[in-house]
Design a protein around this motif. Structure first.
Motif, mmCIF file in Angstrom:
data_model
loop_
_atom_site.group_PDB
_atom_site.id
_atom_site.type_symbol
_atom_site.label_atom_id
_atom_site.label_comp_id
_atom_site.label_asym_id
_atom_site.label_seq_id
_atom_site.Cartn_x
_atom_site.Cartn_y
_atom_site.Cartn_z
ATOM 1 N N HIS A 3 0.726 -1.266 0.072
ATOM 2 C CA HIS A 3 0.080 -0.155 0.087
ATOM 3 C C HIS A 3 0.518 1.170 -0.023
ATOM 4 O O HIS A 3 1.915 1.270 0.469
ATOM 5 C CB HIS A 3 -0.974 -0.159 1.266
ATOM 6 N N HIS A 28 -9.003 -3.475 2.764
ATOM 7 C CA HIS A 28 -7.858 -3.202 3.272
ATOM 8 C C HIS A 28 -7.896 -2.213 4.186
ATOM 9 O O HIS A 28 -7.345 -2.315 5.360
ATOM 10 C CB HIS A 28 -6.964 -2.874 2.004
ATOM 11 N N CYS A 32 -6.120 -1.396 8.010
ATOM 12 C CA CYS A 32 -5.035 -0.441 7.815
ATOM 13 C C CYS A 32 -5.511 0.840 8.219
ATOM 14 O O CYS A 32 -6.095 1.634 7.563
ATOM 15 C CB CYS A 32 -4.578 -0.543 6.610
ATOM 16 N N CYS A 35 -4.233 3.715 5.838
ATOM 17 C CA CYS A 35 -4.868 4.009 4.638
ATOM 18 C C CYS A 35 -6.060 4.828 4.955
ATOM 19 O O CYS A 35 -6.750 5.508 4.428
ATOM 20 C CB CYS A 35 -4.889 2.828 3.753
HETATM 21 ZN ZN LIG Z 1 -2.795 0.366 4.009
#
Ligand SMILES: [Zn+2]
Length: 232
Positions: A3, A28, A32, A35
């Motif tokens: 990422h 994701h 995460c 992100c």
């Molecule tokens: Zn990420």
């Protein structure tokens, strides 16, 4: 997933990701933090920029967008997102249907049985001396009174027995059939069964045109009551 929070979040918010990559990125982001917060910050920035649009002249609007590096969304593109949102919601429902709902149903017992189990545990029945049961003693248990109750829609006569050490036993009769408990074990003669419902052992059997339920603290006591009453 490899990422690049800044790039991925920008591409995501700009609607530049393919369907598959969008779904992957959304999954994701759930795990995460980088992100997720990048997408959130970028989104807030865009909302702030968009909120200035009304007041600002066109040239300023374009400059704000350039600085934010997030193209404005057309209404068409916003609508185009809905199928993916719906697809994600459907996926969640499929998981619920496959995993969660059966577990809930598995645990939920028929309401009349739950009501019978609650009566054994409550020890707060108002008892009368009528009607007298056919058996005034069942093993160590002695009859101490009778009451009429509606067990979640099933009218029932409840005979309350107590042993010297205080353990109780309920013998319940109804002209209506009691529903079968989930995970009930079949007994002889069928369709008699034994089951644990809310930490209470229930034995159910039909005899003399009545449906009978014995509610006891453990399986052995329920089985003994069933035998003593000639139910099983
Ligand atoms: Zn990420």
């Amino acid at each position: 997933m490899r990422h690049d929070p800044e790039r991925d979040a920008a591409a995501y918010l700009a609607g530049e990701l393919s369907t598959l990559r969008r779904i992957r990125f959304e999954r994701h982001m759930l795990d995460c933090r980088a992100c997720w917060s990048e997408a959130n910050t970028a989104r807030e920035g865009r909302i702030l920029a968009e909120s200035l649009r009304e007041a600002a002249p066109a040239s300023t609007r374009e400059r704000i967008r350039a600085v934010a590096d997030v193209p404005a969304e057309s209404p068409v593109r916003q609508r185009a997102r809905w199928p993916y949102v719906l697809a994600a919601a459907t996926a969640v429902l499929v998981v619920l249907a496959a995993v969660v709902i059966p577990q809930v149903i598995e645990r939920r017992q028929p309401a009349p049985l739950v009501a019978a189990a609650a009566l054994l545990k409550s020890n707060a029945l108002t008892l009368s001396r009528e009607p007298v049961p056919a058996m005034k003693t069942i093993g160590a248990y002695g009859w101490r009174g009778t009451t009429q109750r509606d067990l979640a829609g099933i009218p029932a006569t409840i005979y309350d027995y107590v042993a010297p050490e205080g353990r109780r036993l309920l013998v319940i009769a109804s002209s209506q059939e009691f529903p079968r408990a989930r995970n009930a074990r079949d007994l002889d003669p069928a369709p008699s069964w034994l089951a644990r419902v809310d930490e209470v052992s229930l034995l159910c059997a039909d005899k003399h045109g009545l449906s009978w339920l014995a509610a006891a603290t453990d399986d052995a006591a329920a089985l003994r009551a069933g035998r003593a009453l000639g139910l099983t």
